[in-house]
Design a protein around this motif. Sequence first.
Motif, PDB file in Angstrom:
ATOM      1  N   ALA A 132      -7.931   2.546  -5.407  1.00  0.00           N
ATOM      2  CA  ALA A 132      -7.221   1.641  -6.319  1.00  0.00           C
ATOM      3  C   ALA A 132      -6.582   2.410  -7.470  1.00  0.00           C
ATOM      4  O   ALA A 132      -5.427   2.172  -7.835  1.00  0.00           O
ATOM      5  CB  ALA A 132      -8.192   0.594  -6.859  1.00  0.00           C
ATOM      6  N   ASP A 133      -7.328   3.378  -8.027  1.00  0.00           N
ATOM      7  CA  ASP A 133      -6.793   4.135  -9.161  1.00  0.00           C
ATOM      8  C   ASP A 133      -5.704   5.118  -8.742  1.00  0.00           C
ATOM      9  O   ASP A 133      -4.818   5.448  -9.534  1.00  0.00           O
ATOM     10  CB  ASP A 133      -7.922   4.870  -9.880  1.00  0.00           C
ATOM     11  CG  ASP A 133      -8.736   3.940 -10.768  1.00  0.00           C
ATOM     12  OD1 ASP A 133      -8.342   2.761 -10.899  1.00  0.00           O
ATOM     13  OD2 ASP A 133      -9.756   4.373 -11.332  1.00  0.00           O
ATOM     14  N   ILE A 134      -5.758   5.587  -7.498  1.00  0.00           N
ATOM     15  CA  ILE A 134      -4.670   6.428  -6.996  1.00  0.00           C
ATOM     16  C   ILE A 134      -3.394   5.597  -6.869  1.00  0.00           C
ATOM     17  O   ILE A 134      -2.302   6.023  -7.257  1.00  0.00           O
ATOM     18  CB  ILE A 134      -5.051   7.049  -5.636  1.00  0.00           C
ATOM     19  CG1 ILE A 134      -6.100   8.154  -5.825  1.00  0.00           C
ATOM     20  CG2 ILE A 134      -3.823   7.637  -4.931  1.00  0.00           C
ATOM     21  CD1 ILE A 134      -6.667   8.699  -4.537  1.00  0.00           C
ATOM     22  N   LYS A 135      -3.545   4.386  -6.345  1.00  0.00           N
ATOM     23  CA  LYS A 135      -2.377   3.526  -6.134  1.00  0.00           C
ATOM     24  C   LYS A 135      -1.731   3.080  -7.436  1.00  0.00           C
ATOM     25  O   LYS A 135      -0.508   2.904  -7.489  1.00  0.00           O
ATOM     26  CB  LYS A 135      -2.775   2.316  -5.297  1.00  0.00           C
ATOM     27  CG  LYS A 135      -3.039   2.651  -3.828  1.00  0.00           C
ATOM     28  CD  LYS A 135      -3.371   1.412  -3.030  1.00  0.00           C
ATOM     29  CE  LYS A 135      -3.571   1.750  -1.555  1.00  0.00           C
ATOM     30  NZ  LYS A 135      -3.921   0.554  -0.746  1.00  0.00           N
ATOM     31  N   ASN A 136      -2.549   2.891  -8.495  1.00  0.00           N
ATOM     32  CA  ASN A 136      -1.947   2.456  -9.759  1.00  0.00           C
ATOM     33  C   ASN A 136      -1.635   3.602 -10.704  1.00  0.00           C
ATOM     34  O   ASN A 136      -1.244   3.392 -11.852  1.00  0.00           O
ATOM     35  CB  ASN A 136      -2.826   1.411 -10.458  1.00  0.00           C
ATOM     36  CG  ASN A 136      -4.207   1.926 -10.805  1.00  0.00           C
ATOM     37  OD1 ASN A 136      -4.386   3.116 -11.060  1.00  0.00           O
ATOM     38  ND2 ASN A 136      -5.181   1.034 -10.801  1.00  0.00           N
ATOM     39  N   GLY A 137      -1.831   4.841 -10.213  1.00  0.00           N
ATOM     40  CA  GLY A 137      -1.413   6.001 -10.994  1.00  0.00           C
ATOM     41  C   GLY A 137      -2.452   6.570 -11.927  1.00  0.00           C
ATOM     42  O   GLY A 137      -2.196   7.551 -12.621  1.00  0.00           O
ATOM     43  N   LYS A 138      -3.642   5.972 -11.985  1.00  0.00           N
ATOM     44  CA  LYS A 138      -4.664   6.446 -12.917  1.00  0.00           C
ATOM     45  C   LYS A 138      -5.358   7.715 -12.435  1.00  0.00           C
ATOM     46  O   LYS A 138      -5.930   8.453 -13.227  1.00  0.00           O
ATOM     47  CB  LYS A 138      -5.716   5.353 -13.144  1.00  0.00           C
ATOM     48  CG  LYS A 138      -5.195   4.143 -13.895  1.00  0.00           C
ATOM     49  CD  LYS A 138      -6.309   3.130 -14.121  1.00  0.00           C
ATOM     50  CE  LYS A 138      -5.789   1.915 -14.888  1.00  0.00           C
ATOM     51  NZ  LYS A 138      -6.858   0.906 -15.099  1.00  0.00           N
ATOM     52  N   LEU A 139      -5.331   7.959 -11.142  1.00  0.00           N
ATOM     53  CA  LEU A 139      -5.981   9.134 -10.570  1.00  0.00           C
ATOM     54  C   LEU A 139      -4.967   9.921  -9.759  1.00  0.00           C
ATOM     55  O   LEU A 139      -4.299   9.367  -8.887  1.00  0.00           O
ATOM     56  CB  LEU A 139      -7.158   8.715  -9.672  1.00  0.00           C
ATOM     57  CG  LEU A 139      -7.878   9.850  -8.920  1.00  0.00           C
ATOM     58  CD1 LEU A 139      -8.533  10.817  -9.906  1.00  0.00           C
ATOM     59  CD2 LEU A 139      -8.924   9.284  -7.972  1.00  0.00           C
ATOM     60  N   THR A 140      -4.871  11.202 -10.057  1.00  0.00           N
ATOM     61  CA  THR A 140      -3.956  12.085  -9.330  1.00  0.00           C
ATOM     62  C   THR A 140      -4.760  13.164  -8.632  1.00  0.00           C
ATOM     63  O   THR A 140      -5.558  13.849  -9.268  1.00  0.00           O
ATOM     64  CB  THR A 140      -2.954  12.746 -10.299  1.00  0.00           C
ATOM     65  OG1 THR A 140      -2.266  11.727 -11.029  1.00  0.00           O
ATOM     66  CG2 THR A 140      -1.942  13.584  -9.537  1.00  0.00           C
ATOM     67  N   LEU A 141      -4.569  13.303  -7.325  1.00  0.00           N
ATOM     68  CA  LEU A 141      -5.263  14.357  -6.594  1.00  0.00           C
ATOM     69  C   LEU A 141      -4.685  15.707  -6.988  1.00  0.00           C
ATOM     70  O   LEU A 141      -3.469  15.856  -7.117  1.00  0.00           O
ATOM     71  CB  LEU A 141      -5.108  14.148  -5.087  1.00  0.00           C
ATOM     72  CG  LEU A 141      -5.703  12.851  -4.516  1.00  0.00           C
ATOM     73  CD1 LEU A 141      -5.508  12.799  -3.013  1.00  0.00           C
ATOM     74  CD2 LEU A 141      -7.177  12.728  -4.852  1.00  0.00           C
ATOM     75  N   ASP A 142      -5.568  16.690  -7.206  1.00  0.00           N
ATOM     76  CA  ASP A 142      -5.097  17.989  -7.672  1.00  0.00           C
ATOM     77  C   ASP A 142      -4.602  18.889  -6.543  1.00  0.00           C
ATOM     78  O   ASP A 142      -4.276  20.027  -6.735  1.00  0.00           O
ATOM     79  CB  ASP A 142      -6.198  18.713  -8.458  1.00  0.00           C
ATOM     80  CG  ASP A 142      -7.488  18.854  -7.666  1.00  0.00           C
ATOM     81  OD1 ASP A 142      -7.480  18.516  -6.477  1.00  0.00           O
ATOM     82  OD2 ASP A 142      -8.493  19.296  -8.241  1.00  0.00           O
ATOM     83  N   ALA A 143      -4.567  18.383  -5.331  1.00  0.00           N
ATOM     84  CA  ALA A 143      -4.019  19.124  -4.182  1.00  0.00           C
ATOM     85  C   ALA A 143      -3.744  18.117  -3.075  1.00  0.00           C
ATOM     86  O   ALA A 143      -4.054  16.938  -3.193  1.00  0.00           O
ATOM     87  CB  ALA A 143      -5.006  20.191  -3.710  1.00  0.00           C
ATOM     88  N   THR A 144      -3.134  18.585  -2.004  1.00  0.00           N
ATOM     89  CA  THR A 144      -2.813  17.687  -0.900  1.00  0.00           C
ATOM     90  C   THR A 144      -4.073  17.083  -0.302  1.00  0.00           C
ATOM     91  O   THR A 144      -5.117  17.723  -0.237  1.00  0.00           O
ATOM     92  CB  THR A 144      -2.046  18.433   0.203  1.00  0.00           C
ATOM     93  OG1 THR A 144      -1.871  17.562   1.320  1.00  0.00           O
ATOM     94  CG2 THR A 144      -2.799  19.662   0.668  1.00  0.00           C
ATOM     95  N   ASN A 145      -3.965  15.823   0.136  1.00  0.00           N
ATOM     96  CA  ASN A 145      -5.126  15.204   0.789  1.00  0.00           C
ATOM     97  C   ASN A 145      -5.123  15.450   2.298  1.00  0.00           C
ATOM     98  O   ASN A 145      -6.013  14.988   3.004  1.00  0.00           O
ATOM     99  CB  ASN A 145      -5.178  13.694   0.501  1.00  0.00           C
ATOM    100  CG  ASN A 145      -3.972  12.948   1.056  1.00  0.00           C
ATOM    101  OD1 ASN A 145      -3.144  13.509   1.759  1.00  0.00           O
ATOM    102  ND2 ASN A 145      -3.868  11.675   0.743  1.00  0.00           N
TER     103      ASN A 145
END
Length: 764
Positions: free
Chosen positions: A683-696
């Motif tokens: 949910a937080d990835i989709k709303n921009g609150k969490l950014t992965l620090d590398a490719t998933n």
Amino acid sequence: MELKDLFSKQISFFNADLKSKDEVIEFLSNNLEKEKYIKSTDDFKAAVYKRESEGSTGVGDGIGIPHVLNPTVQKSAIAFVKLKNKVDWQSLDDQPVDLVFMIMTNGKDGNEHLTALADLSGFLMKAEVQKKLRSAKSIKDVQNALTKEEQKVEKVEKSGSYDVIGITACPTGIAHTYMAQEKLEEYAKQKGLTVKIETQGRRGIENKLTQEDIDNAKVIILAHDKALEGLSRLNGKKVIDTNTKEAIFKGDQLIEKYKKGEGLTEVKASSDSSEVSEFTMRKFLDIKGNLLGGISRMLPFVVAGGIILGIAFLIDFAAGNGNAGGEFGTINPAAGWFAAIGKISMSMMVPILGAFIAFSIVGSQGLMPGMVAGLFSSNILGFGYAYDGDGNPIMNGWSGLWARLIPKNLQGSESGFIGAIIGGYLAALLVVGWSKAMLKFPKGLQGARDIVFIPVLSLLSISLTMFVINIPLGFIMGGISLGISELAQLNLLWLVSILIGFMMCVDMGGPINKIAYSLGNLAVGGKLVTDINAAGNAFNDQTIIMASAMLAGMLPPLMVAMSTIIFPRAWTAKDRDAAKANWLMGACFVSEGAIPFMVKDPKRVAVSAMAGGALIGGLVGALKIKLLASHGGVFVFPLLSSSYLENGSMNGGSIALGAGSAVLIVLGASFISAMILGLWRTADIKNGKLTLDATNGVKESILEKIESVKNNTKINNKEEKLTLLNKKLDNYSAFETELATKQKAYQAILEEKHKQREARKANK
């Protein structure tokens, strides 16, 4: 070895239709494995992305030079791609690239290839070479463009008479080091100035500056992305201290700035050691990096020690010593041998944590005082605080040495992980302080300063510091233990069980976790509830605390491992790979396996685990599941029992209920926590609150499947499958684009809030 010899037809590609940096890396990695240049695509890509995370390898002028030094490389080579369309590479000049050189080496096949790679950096800075490469149609054209005849080096014959001198260095010491050297030399020569640039690269120090060079120079530029060696040569000199990017693109401006006296700093290096010269308070602010520096070195001691302790318990159980209480795991001689090894390893956790937190900040000078801080915190050297049963210091030779110095009501005690963390920082701070205080030591005494004076003073000062702060830290931990034991005395073990399960998951191996685990150990030894006539069955059932502690302690690593499988898009490929070890760590009751994930995402990981830990505690308390062993994970499940079916001692029914319920409880609670964690992160990835620090790794996986289908001649409906996979790829690319937009919007909101806070502070 000449530069052209590192290129080959098999790994050179012309007019490749690739749409992104990730596609280029994936394309090259697959072809390199296919042609036997690397052993593992996954390991190679991980190394590429690790280097990319340290700084862009897009060097400007439309050129990307990703480079890898890794054991998965079987032989040194350069893969080349001329792209049909330019792609974004986060280049130093913010321009897309169309020429990519993938440099690879394992570091074991001599220095001749490093010489060739350094030559490449120089060649690619030349406009005429770039033009030839962009018009190249074959590997022969590339090799002709990069022959030695294209490179003309002018040298100044007279030593010590250079107008411009400098030192360049980058983290890998392969590309940017030599590009910065080449460009600084080019800029200086354009201005009619003589120049000498020292490089500190993978081949070591080359073209070393002499003291005469330094003393006679008119311009001194230090362009580096890592610590420089031998800075004391320049003590007292004014220099421009910058990075390799500035040297590559703005070297001419740097020379002019120096002549005008702008942006100069004076070198004040304390010795020839890069570690000492790089002492800076900025390193203290990298809290995540410092903690990971300690935790990563600590984990092997925990993992190995925990597994070997489990073997000891298993041997003792097989020998019929399952009812040995607090001595379980040490009765059988063979079990005792394993138990001793496991305990030694486990006891080193806290000292190693303190040592390497300090090391990550100040280097090797911090190891000794950091480890001593950890020893104080773990109370391994308990002889210093030796007390009898009435709390009086034991004054007998080496026993109670420190206890004699403080009143009975200020008895020192173990401060655990929290003491090691605080102590590691304090040790680093003391090393910096003493190093700066001795900055102006005579040159003849500098060796003695680093080997004798700083270590001795650091040891004394950290010991005094920890002697003092262990008292309040010990009282904090002791107060928590006392409160829980009082609840147990009031026959509220079910409530204590919930609390213990919750505490085990708060910091997953940290101080709160260790308090809960220590209480479980006390219960196993019959020392938590000491009154045999306590209300209800509190005395006999107190090992419920140990069962709750162990089962809840198994949850964090299992939760992370499950979440990475159920929600692959919510984790990076590196995270998913690292989480594989958590299955074993969870099974062996090594909570610390989840710490690296918690450090990166403290709120979501910790809260999800705490919910599962409390659930485990509640169910264990409700079913009155007891455990007679203090460690072991799945190895000691046969020692779990439920007092509901006991008749004075353990029996088949009580063990079946206890062990069977424990399996279901741990797996069920871990699944629930994994769902909470995965849904929250998604949910937080989709709303921009969490950014992965590398490719998933999702895009890479789709691309790999597409390539596999293309190369498989036995598939009947190939076009249909390719259409479906390409549709998935397009959908995921659109998803990534949408995420990037949302992340930018969220960052803008955060920046606006920060500006408002700063404005309010200014108004006050």
